[in-house]
Scaffold this motif. Structure first.
Motif, PDB file in Angstrom:
ATOM      1  N   ASP A 164      31.952  32.704 -31.540  1.00 18.79           N
ATOM      2  CA  ASP A 164      32.346  33.892 -32.289  1.00 18.79           C
ATOM      3  C   ASP A 164      32.322  33.588 -33.772  1.00 18.79           C
ATOM      4  N   ALA A 165      31.889  34.565 -34.527  1.00 20.62           N
ATOM      5  CA  ALA A 165      31.836  34.388 -35.968  1.00 20.62           C
ATOM      6  C   ALA A 165      33.219  34.478 -36.558  1.00 20.62           C
ATOM      7  N   GLY A 166      33.424  33.767 -37.681  1.00 22.07           N
ATOM      8  CA  GLY A 166      34.683  33.895 -38.379  1.00 22.07           C
ATOM      9  C   GLY A 166      35.338  32.561 -38.646  1.00 22.07           C
ATOM     10  N   ILE A 167      36.644  32.611 -38.770  1.00 21.28           N
ATOM     11  CA  ILE A 167      37.432  31.419 -39.046  1.00 21.28           C
ATOM     12  C   ILE A 167      38.321  31.133 -37.856  1.00 21.28           C
ATOM     13  N   THR A 168      38.307  29.913 -37.416  1.00 20.09           N
ATOM     14  CA  THR A 168      39.132  29.507 -36.289  1.00 20.09           C
ATOM     15  C   THR A 168      40.096  28.423 -36.738  1.00 20.09           C
ATOM     16  N   GLN A 169      41.374  28.650 -36.493  1.00 21.42           N
ATOM     17  CA  GLN A 169      42.384  27.640 -36.785  1.00 21.42           C
ATOM     18  C   GLN A 169      42.946  27.107 -35.467  1.00 21.42           C
ATOM     19  N   SER A 170      43.153  25.803 -35.455  1.00 22.72           N
ATOM     20  CA  SER A 170      43.776  25.207 -34.277  1.00 22.72           C
ATOM     21  C   SER A 170      44.646  24.028 -34.681  1.00 22.72           C
ATOM     22  N   PRO A 171      45.745  23.799 -33.957  1.00 26.51           N
ATOM     23  CA  PRO A 171      46.291  24.677 -32.936  1.00 26.51           C
ATOM     24  C   PRO A 171      46.949  25.906 -33.557  1.00 26.51           C
ATOM     25  N   ARG A 172      47.208  26.916 -32.783  1.00 26.03           N
ATOM     26  CA  ARG A 172      47.916  28.089 -33.285  1.00 26.03           C
ATOM     27  C   ARG A 172      49.407  27.821 -33.406  1.00 26.03           C
ATOM     28  N   TYR A 173      49.909  26.976 -32.528  1.00 27.97           N
ATOM     29  CA  TYR A 173      51.320  26.601 -32.546  1.00 27.97           C
ATOM     30  C   TYR A 173      51.424  25.101 -32.315  1.00 27.97           C
ATOM     31  N   LYS A 174      52.332  24.485 -33.074  1.00 23.34           N
ATOM     32  CA  LYS A 174      52.522  23.049 -32.938  1.00 23.34           C
ATOM     33  C   LYS A 174      53.965  22.709 -33.235  1.00 23.34           C
ATOM     34  N   ILE A 175      54.563  21.908 -32.366  1.00 22.92           N
ATOM     35  CA  ILE A 175      55.886  21.369 -32.603  1.00 22.92           C
ATOM     36  C   ILE A 175      55.742  19.861 -32.680  1.00 22.92           C
ATOM     37  N   THR A 176      56.305  19.268 -33.710  1.00 21.96           N
ATOM     38  CA  THR A 176      56.219  17.828 -33.869  1.00 21.96           C
ATOM     39  C   THR A 176      57.546  17.298 -34.375  1.00 21.96           C
ATOM     40  N   GLU A 177      57.596  16.004 -34.540  1.00 23.40           N
ATOM     41  CA  GLU A 177      58.826  15.371 -35.007  1.00 23.40           C
ATOM     42  C   GLU A 177      58.631  14.780 -36.397  1.00 23.40           C
ATOM     43  N   MET A 233      43.381  22.107 -37.922  1.00 24.24           N
ATOM     44  CA  MET A 233      41.942  22.237 -38.066  1.00 24.24           C
ATOM     45  C   MET A 233      41.568  23.638 -38.519  1.00 24.24           C
ATOM     46  N   CYS A 234      40.506  23.706 -39.286  1.00 26.08           N
ATOM     47  CA  CYS A 234      39.957  24.981 -39.726  1.00 26.08           C
ATOM     48  C   CYS A 234      38.443  24.903 -39.651  1.00 26.08           C
ATOM     49  N   ASN A 240      33.977  22.719 -41.832  1.00 24.35           N
ATOM     50  CA  ASN A 240      35.295  22.236 -41.412  1.00 24.35           C
ATOM     51  C   ASN A 240      36.141  21.808 -42.599  1.00 24.35           C
ATOM     52  N   PHE A 241      37.445  22.134 -42.504  1.00 23.59           N
ATOM     53  CA  PHE A 241      38.353  21.784 -43.599  1.00 23.59           C
ATOM     54  C   PHE A 241      39.721  21.453 -42.995  1.00 23.59           C
ATOM     55  N   PRO A 242      39.873  20.259 -42.448  1.00 22.98           N
ATOM     56  CA  PRO A 242      41.148  19.899 -41.826  1.00 22.98           C
ATOM     57  C   PRO A 242      42.236  19.576 -42.845  1.00 22.98           C
ATOM     58  N   LEU A 243      43.462  19.909 -42.468  1.00 24.54           N
ATOM     59  CA  LEU A 243      44.643  19.624 -43.285  1.00 24.54           C
ATOM     60  C   LEU A 243      45.524  18.657 -42.505  1.00 24.54           C
ATOM     61  N   TYR A 303      50.715  28.047 -41.619  1.00 26.53           N
ATOM     62  CA  TYR A 303      49.612  27.590 -42.453  1.00 26.53           C
ATOM     63  C   TYR A 303      48.380  28.468 -42.224  1.00 26.53           C
ATOM     64  N   PHE A 304      47.813  28.901 -43.325  1.00 25.99           N
ATOM     65  CA  PHE A 304      46.625  29.749 -43.254  1.00 25.99           C
ATOM     66  C   PHE A 304      45.446  29.054 -43.925  1.00 25.99           C
ATOM     67  N   CYS A 305      44.343  29.077 -43.228  1.00 23.73           N
ATOM     68  CA  CYS A 305      43.071  28.666 -43.802  1.00 23.73           C
ATOM     69  C   CYS A 305      42.337  29.929 -44.231  1.00 23.73           C
ATOM     70  N   ALA A 306      41.571  29.833 -45.302  1.00 22.40           N
ATOM     71  CA  ALA A 306      40.809  30.989 -45.765  1.00 22.40           C
ATOM     72  C   ALA A 306      39.485  30.520 -46.337  1.00 22.40           C
ATOM     73  N   THR A 307      38.513  31.402 -46.310  1.00 21.35           N
ATOM     74  CA  THR A 307      37.237  31.125 -46.965  1.00 21.35           C
ATOM     75  C   THR A 307      36.959  32.247 -47.955  1.00 21.35           C
ATOM     76  N   LYS A 308      36.069  31.959 -48.867  1.00 21.93           N
ATOM     77  CA  LYS A 308      35.721  32.952 -49.873  1.00 21.93           C
ATOM     78  C   LYS A 308      34.248  33.276 -49.763  1.00 21.93           C
ATOM     79  N   VAL A 309      33.989  34.567 -49.803  1.00 21.12           N
ATOM     80  CA  VAL A 309      32.609  35.023 -49.865  1.00 21.12           C
ATOM     81  C   VAL A 309      31.971  34.415 -51.107  1.00 21.12           C
TER      82      VAL A 309
END
Lengths: 115, 113
Positions: B1-14, B22-23, B73-76, B89-95
């Protein structure tokens, strides 16, 4: 530091009525764009409308329009004929000075639409 | 699918753990951004990238690391997560051309215990 001020943390409107969300900003640039984004409960950020600062005419997108006053550095969003689906957080944004690729966002206004 | 995919959508950590968000974009937009959203603060820019191998700090970069070896790809990475990094956290791209219209991913909600 550049700032974008949305002075209304929360607003409410009756369905079918009109509401205006305010936004002021601070820049010394002469040519720039301004944006309003909507964030519904789904959390997705959606572009509502944008305004080019060098244009005199206020931007309009269907029921959404802006009142842009460049000298006053004011950029308000008017929603006409409000619908239940308009309920969301609304963010005003403009490009960071000296780095036009980066947007600076206001803190947001939460809009509630009452049936 | 075209667009921006972020993963994971939810994360719990310590606290103290390393976390990578990931983006991925299916376009070839040059610019990519990471913002964090906190109640009362709106969205604040963490890092951005103008192209592969070019990154720069935003308003709140401390505690975060980014890389961009490929355009899409642009991982944080949070090298040692702290509770103050609990956020959305939001990833974004610019036209590439025209106005600074950002297109956002769906967001990743991170909770640090």
């Amino acid at each position: 530091a550049q700032t974008v001020t949305q002075s209304q943390p929360e607003m409410s409107v009756q369905e079918a009525e009109t509401v205006t969300l305010s936004c002021t900003y601070d820049t010394s640039e002469s040519d720039y764009y301004l944006f309003w984004y909507k964030q519904p409960p789904s959390r997705q950020m959606i572009l509502v409308i944008r305004q080019e600062a060098y244009k005199q005419q206020n931007a309009t997108e269907n029921r959404f329009s802006v009142n842009f006053q460049k000298a006053a550095k004011s950029f308000s969003l008017k929603i006409s004929d409000s619908q239940l689906g308009d309920a969301a957080m609304y963010f005003c944004a403009y490009p960071s000075q000296g780095g036009s690729e980066k947007l600076v966002f206001g803190k947001g206004t939460k809009l509630t639409v009452n049936p | 699918d075209a667009g921006i995919t972020q993963s994971p959508r939810y994360k719990i950590t310590e606290t103290g753990r390393q976390v990578t968000l990931m983006c991925h974009q299916t376009w070839s937009h040059s610019y990519m951004f990471w913002y964090r959203q906190d109640l009362g603060h709106g969205l604040r820019l963490i890092y951005y990238s103008a192209a592969a191998d070019i990154t720069d700090k935003g308003e709140v970069p401390d505690g975060y690391v980014v890389s961009r070896s490929k355009t899409e790809n642009f991982p944080l990475t949070l090298e040692s997560a702290t509770r103050s990094q609990t956020s959305v956290y939001f990833c974004a791209t610019k036209v590439n051309s025209g106005a600074n219209v950002l297109t956002f991913g769906a967001g990743s909600r991170l909770t640090v215990l």
